[in-house]
Design a protein around this motif. Structure first.
Motif, PDB file in Angstrom:
ATOM      1  N   PRO A 269      69.055  16.859  34.505  1.00 33.52           N
ATOM      2  CA  PRO A 269      69.882  15.734  34.981  1.00 33.52           C
ATOM      3  C   PRO A 269      69.305  14.364  34.635  1.00 33.52           C
ATOM      4  O   PRO A 269      70.067  13.418  34.401  1.00 33.52           O
ATOM      5  CB  PRO A 269      69.944  15.961  36.496  1.00 33.52           C
ATOM      6  CG  PRO A 269      68.865  16.950  36.817  1.00 33.52           C
ATOM      7  CD  PRO A 269      68.676  17.772  35.590  1.00 33.52           C
ATOM      8  N   VAL A 270      67.990  14.243  34.602  1.00 32.62           N
ATOM      9  CA  VAL A 270      67.389  12.968  34.215  1.00 32.62           C
ATOM     10  C   VAL A 270      67.604  12.710  32.721  1.00 32.62           C
ATOM     11  O   VAL A 270      67.921  11.589  32.315  1.00 32.62           O
ATOM     12  CB  VAL A 270      65.882  12.939  34.558  1.00 32.62           C
ATOM     13  CG1 VAL A 270      65.235  11.655  34.028  1.00 32.62           C
ATOM     14  CG2 VAL A 270      65.674  13.048  36.061  1.00 32.62           C
ATOM     15  N   SER A 288      65.476  18.267  26.819  1.00 35.32           N
ATOM     16  CA  SER A 288      65.313  19.015  28.076  1.00 35.32           C
ATOM     17  C   SER A 288      64.289  20.134  27.913  1.00 35.32           C
ATOM     18  O   SER A 288      63.489  20.398  28.825  1.00 35.32           O
ATOM     19  CB  SER A 288      66.662  19.587  28.519  1.00 35.32           C
ATOM     20  OG  SER A 288      67.577  18.549  28.789  1.00 35.32           O
ATOM     21  N   LEU A 289      64.301  20.797  26.759  1.00 39.24           N
ATOM     22  CA  LEU A 289      63.292  21.820  26.495  1.00 39.24           C
ATOM     23  C   LEU A 289      61.902  21.187  26.460  1.00 39.24           C
ATOM     24  O   LEU A 289      60.939  21.731  27.028  1.00 39.24           O
ATOM     25  CB  LEU A 289      63.591  22.525  25.165  1.00 39.24           C
ATOM     26  CG  LEU A 289      62.596  23.597  24.724  1.00 39.24           C
ATOM     27  CD1 LEU A 289      62.448  24.694  25.770  1.00 39.24           C
ATOM     28  CD2 LEU A 289      63.030  24.201  23.375  1.00 39.24           C
ATOM     29  N   TYR A 312      64.665  18.121  40.020  1.00 38.15           N
ATOM     30  CA  TYR A 312      65.651  17.122  39.628  1.00 38.15           C
ATOM     31  C   TYR A 312      65.082  15.717  39.481  1.00 38.15           C
ATOM     32  O   TYR A 312      65.816  14.760  39.287  1.00 38.15           O
ATOM     33  CB  TYR A 312      66.809  17.111  40.643  1.00 38.15           C
ATOM     34  CG  TYR A 312      67.494  18.451  40.735  1.00 38.15           C
ATOM     35  CD1 TYR A 312      68.366  18.866  39.716  1.00 38.15           C
ATOM     36  CD2 TYR A 312      67.242  19.311  41.794  1.00 38.15           C
ATOM     37  CE1 TYR A 312      68.980  20.110  39.773  1.00 38.15           C
ATOM     38  CE2 TYR A 312      67.847  20.561  41.852  1.00 38.15           C
ATOM     39  CZ  TYR A 312      68.717  20.946  40.841  1.00 38.15           C
ATOM     40  OH  TYR A 312      69.312  22.190  40.897  1.00 38.15           O
ATOM     41  N   VAL A 313      63.776  15.610  39.595  1.00 38.55           N
ATOM     42  CA  VAL A 313      63.126  14.313  39.404  1.00 38.55           C
ATOM     43  C   VAL A 313      62.045  14.449  38.342  1.00 38.55           C
ATOM     44  O   VAL A 313      61.523  15.539  38.111  1.00 38.55           O
ATOM     45  CB  VAL A 313      62.511  13.791  40.721  1.00 38.55           C
ATOM     46  CG1 VAL A 313      63.587  13.455  41.724  1.00 38.55           C
ATOM     47  CG2 VAL A 313      61.531  14.819  41.299  1.00 38.55           C
ATOM     48  N   LEU A 314      61.718  13.327  37.698  1.00 37.18           N
ATOM     49  CA  LEU A 314      60.673  13.318  36.685  1.00 37.18           C
ATOM     50  C   LEU A 314      59.821  12.066  36.854  1.00 37.18           C
ATOM     51  O   LEU A 314      60.333  11.008  37.249  1.00 37.18           O
ATOM     52  CB  LEU A 314      61.272  13.319  35.271  1.00 37.18           C
ATOM     53  CG  LEU A 314      61.955  14.596  34.787  1.00 37.18           C
ATOM     54  CD1 LEU A 314      62.589  14.354  33.419  1.00 37.18           C
ATOM     55  CD2 LEU A 314      60.975  15.751  34.716  1.00 37.18           C
ATOM     56  N   PRO A 315      58.558  12.141  36.530  1.00 35.34           N
ATOM     57  CA  PRO A 315      57.724  10.943  36.553  1.00 35.34           C
ATOM     58  C   PRO A 315      58.236   9.913  35.544  1.00 35.34           C
ATOM     59  O   PRO A 315      58.860  10.277  34.538  1.00 35.34           O
ATOM     60  CB  PRO A 315      56.343  11.477  36.139  1.00 35.34           C
ATOM     61  CG  PRO A 315      56.389  12.950  36.369  1.00 35.34           C
ATOM     62  CD  PRO A 315      57.809  13.347  36.146  1.00 35.34           C
TER      63      PRO A 315
END
Length: 491
Positions: A269-270, A288-289, A312-315
């Motif tokens: 999603p990000v 995404s991979l 569903y979150v990323l740094p």
């Protein structure tokens, strides 16, 4: 028949150790067209001695497979998108260089310089380092021998072919330079690929699987997926983009067989909301991979921040890496005066599909449109048919140029680092493929002006001589073509 992957070669003087000497020596390891044709006709589907031989070559250079554990390898295979996945993965991890001090990446093919295949911290190794490390490997192979009964084809005066040698060289470079993270792109397949002596990768990635290299990998998705899944290792998570059912079922079967956790990666999603440095909608799959691979790598090494443990979150480092990623020759746009060059080295049915779709989103109704195309070794007719059908009536090329991959017009000269011996010199000289493609295009679109030109330089000159105020040029069909074009544009 002589075994693929091993060549008898001539000696190079120890007194001459220049970069150009290294390139000449390396080019002597290419498999020539006649040998390739014999292999293709033999319908060979794999070399069962490939991995034992590669381990033996590595021993002769001074290493064991266990030494490669120090590199913390991320291993990536697939039919299309694996190079872009490598680029995204590197760009993400490069934001963590206080934790990962030295990041190496081994990819193929190169576009302008063979040094692109072996990069450290985002830069190809220097000519001086390439030369020094190249001849260290070259000489170690000269000074060592293999046990003749076990390895009858690895006697004195024999060295591994081009790609295997470069893989050996990458191991030597990365271990010598104290690389602590290495991203390895598989050359062909996986099971028998020279990179597959890595025992304990931190993560395994599989990009989209399609039909390609059928003489070596098999003619069905199941056969090809079997080969690609060969890089899975017990104890390491494997991540795959969504695949066609036949390919996915085989990946899952082999994962179960190897006791590997196989994880299907949807578009994150990000990523879906991020601006990617390598543009095009389809790159969100590869990005995404890369997110999954980078996250797993950092988790294994203990560097992933706990506050971002959710799915569903990323740094912020991840989104920065995605935005800053670059990969020359793949969905690349270059502005040159009144001309916009749109480059993608797509050379399979699947990749030509997404590359053409990308071009159609960039196409401007007001611009004169030019296609420059070549594919010397695969089914070129099928590729141009697909390209034309995807565009339909929405985009029309005013000019269509079919040229060879030869770089310069003076005597059909090829830049040394772009030399390829795996095509028929006579067919290239006679423009056999190019003439056939021009005839085919005439049937599909007689309104386009068609040109058959002997070199990339001739094609670039033709475009630059156009008097139009706005020109868009789509260059596709071969990474060798795109690489040569970048060389000519630079010049």
């Amino acid at each position: 028949m002589r075994q693929i992957g091993i060549l008898h070669i001539r000696r190079f003087s120890t007194k001459t150790r220049s970069y150009s000497d290294a390139i000449d020596a390396l080019n002597s390891l290419q498999t020539n067209f006649a040998t390739l044709e014999a292999i293709r006709k033999s319908e060979r589907k794999g070399n069962f001695m490939a991995i034992p031989e590669m381990i033996e070559w590595t021993r002769r250079v001074g290493y064991k497979p266990s030494d490669l554990d120090r590199l913390n390898v991320i291993h990536i295979t697939g039919t299309k998108g694996k190079g872009s996945t490598c680029a995204f993965t590197y760009s993400i991890l490069s934001q963590y260089q206080t934790s990962l001090s030295t990041i190496g990446m081994y990819t193929s093919p190169h576009l302008k310089s063979v040094r692109e295949r072996i990069s450290i911290n985002g830069e190809p190794i220097s000519e001086d380092k390439f030369t020094r490390y190249f001849f260290e490997v070259w000489d170690r192979l000269s000074e060592t021998v293999s046990e003749e009964t076990t390895f009858p084809n690895m006697g004195q005066g024999v060295r591994p072919v081009y790609f295997r040698f470069l893989t050996l060289l990458s191991f030597h470079v990365f271990l010598s330079e104290n690389v602590d993270t290495a991203i390895y792109e598989v050359g062909v397949g996986g099971e028998y690929d020279s990179t597959n002596i890595v025992r304990t990768p931190t993560a395994v990635g599989i990009s989209s699987i399609g039909i390609d290299h059928t003489r070596v990998l098999g003619s069905t998705l199941r056969e090809i997926a079997w080969n690609k899944s060969g890089i899975m290792k017990t104890g390491t998570k494997a991540f795959s983009v969504e695949q066609k059912a036949e390919a996915w079922d085989e990946l899952q079967r082999r994962a179960d067989e190897k006791n590997v956790e196989l994880i299907k990666v949807p578009i994150h999603p990000v990523v879906a909301k991020s601006r990617l440095g390598i543009e095009a909608e389809f790159q969100k799959v590869n990005a995404s991979l890369a997110v999954s691979l980078a996250r797993e790598h950092l988790l294994v090494l203990g560097h992933y921040p706990q506050e971002y443990s959710g799915d569903y979150v990323l740094p912020p480092e991840f989104t920065q890496g995605l935005e800053r990623a670059s990969w020359a020759g793949r969905c690349q746009t270059i502005r040159d005066g009144n001309t916009e060059w749109l480059l993608d080295g797509a050379h399979t049915d699947e990749s030509i599909t997404v590359a053409t779709q990308w071009f159609s989103t960039k196409s401007r109704n007001t611009a004169k449109k030019v296609l420059i195309f070549n594919q010397q070794t695969r089914d070129a007719k099928s590729l141009v048919e697909r390209l034309h059908s995807i565009l339909g009536g929405d985009v029309h090329f005013d000019e269509v140029i079919f040229c060879t991959n030869l770089t310069w017009s003076a005597g059909g000269y090829q830049a040394a680092e772009l030399t390829s011996m795996n095509t028929s010199k006579q067919a290239v000289h006679d423009l056999v493929v190019q003439k056939e493609l021009a005839e085919q295009w005439e049937k599909m679109d007689p309104a386009s002006r068609r040109f058959v030109l002997p070199t990339i330089e001739d094609a670039v000159k033709y475009v630059r001589d156009l008097k139009d105020d706005d020109v868009q040029v789509f260059v596709t069909g071969s990474l060798h073509l795109v690489g040569g074009l970048l060389v000519v544009l630079d010049k």
